[in-house]
Design a protein around this motif. Structure first.
Motif, mmCIF file in Angstrom:
data_model
loop_
_atom_site.group_PDB
_atom_site.id
_atom_site.type_symbol
_atom_site.label_atom_id
_atom_site.label_comp_id
_atom_site.label_asym_id
_atom_site.label_seq_id
_atom_site.Cartn_x
_atom_site.Cartn_y
_atom_site.Cartn_z
ATOM 1 N N THR A 176 0.818 -1.206 0.000
ATOM 2 C CA THR A 176 0.000 0.000 0.000
ATOM 3 C C THR A 176 0.853 1.257 0.000
ATOM 4 O OG1 THR A 176 -0.161 -0.109 2.408
ATOM 5 C CG2 THR A 176 -1.960 -1.084 1.149
ATOM 6 N N ASP A 177 2.106 1.124 -0.413
ATOM 7 C CA ASP A 177 2.933 2.319 -0.434
ATOM 8 C C ASP A 177 2.392 3.285 -1.485
ATOM 9 O OD1 ASP A 177 4.940 2.099 -2.993
ATOM 10 O OD2 ASP A 177 4.476 0.110 -2.165
ATOM 11 N N GLU A 178 2.646 4.555 -1.263
ATOM 12 C CA GLU A 178 2.066 5.619 -2.086
ATOM 13 C C GLU A 178 2.436 5.489 -3.559
ATOM 14 O OE1 GLU A 178 2.123 10.435 -2.134
ATOM 15 O OE2 GLU A 178 2.280 9.422 -0.206
ATOM 16 N N LYS A 179 3.672 5.126 -3.848
ATOM 17 C CA LYS A 179 4.125 4.994 -5.233
ATOM 18 C C LYS A 179 3.348 3.886 -5.958
ATOM 19 C CE LYS A 179 8.305 4.480 -7.988
ATOM 20 N NZ LYS A 179 9.749 4.289 -7.972
ATOM 21 N N THR A 180 3.150 2.762 -5.282
ATOM 22 C CA THR A 180 2.414 1.649 -5.880
ATOM 23 C C THR A 180 0.956 2.035 -6.123
ATOM 24 O OG1 THR A 180 3.845 0.040 -4.809
ATOM 25 C CG2 THR A 180 1.720 -0.761 -5.566
ATOM 26 N N VAL A 181 0.356 2.696 -5.152
ATOM 27 C CA VAL A 181 -1.038 3.119 -5.280
ATOM 28 C C VAL A 181 -1.195 4.093 -6.444
ATOM 29 C CG1 VAL A 181 -2.912 4.381 -4.151
ATOM 30 C CG2 VAL A 181 -1.605 2.683 -2.862
ATOM 31 N N GLU A 182 -0.298 5.048 -6.552
ATOM 32 C CA GLU A 182 -0.359 6.014 -7.652
ATOM 33 C C GLU A 182 -0.203 5.322 -9.002
ATOM 34 O OE1 GLU A 182 -1.197 9.257 -8.015
ATOM 35 O OE2 GLU A 182 -1.865 8.973 -5.951
ATOM 36 N N LYS A 237 -3.438 3.545 -9.789
ATOM 37 C CA LYS A 237 -4.468 4.513 -10.179
ATOM 38 C C LYS A 237 -4.251 4.984 -11.616
ATOM 39 C CE LYS A 237 -5.622 6.480 -5.669
ATOM 40 N NZ LYS A 237 -5.548 7.718 -4.846
#
Length: 78
Positions: free
Chosen positions: A16-22, A25
């Motif tokens: 759920t790290d921010e880079k993966t989520v972005e 998306k």
């Protein structure tokens, strides 16, 4: 995604790290845009050309698949 693939996905590690989520998306938005374009092109093609029954049925099937995919990932209005 097939049922088998969905079952397999349950066992994948979750990040759920921010880079993966972005990145996810961005990929989702790209897929949505592509499906919207496919549906629009089919509609335009149906209006412009006098299609054979086989071609019209094929395009209707593709449009249905694109519609279902959009519904599954959140539709056109997200």
């Amino acid at each position: 995604m097939t049922k088998t693939k969905m079952k397999e996905a349950k066992y994948l590690p979750v990040t759920t790290d921010e880079k993966t989520v972005e990145k996810l998306k961005e990929q989702l938005n790209t897929a949505k845009k592509a499906l919207i374009v496919v549906r629009a092109d089919i509609e335009e093609h149906n209006q412009i050309y006098d299609l054979s029954v086989d071609t019209a049925l094929l395009l209707e099937g593709i449009d249905g698949i694109a519609f279902d995919a959009l519904a599954a990932i959140g539709g056109e209005n997200d």
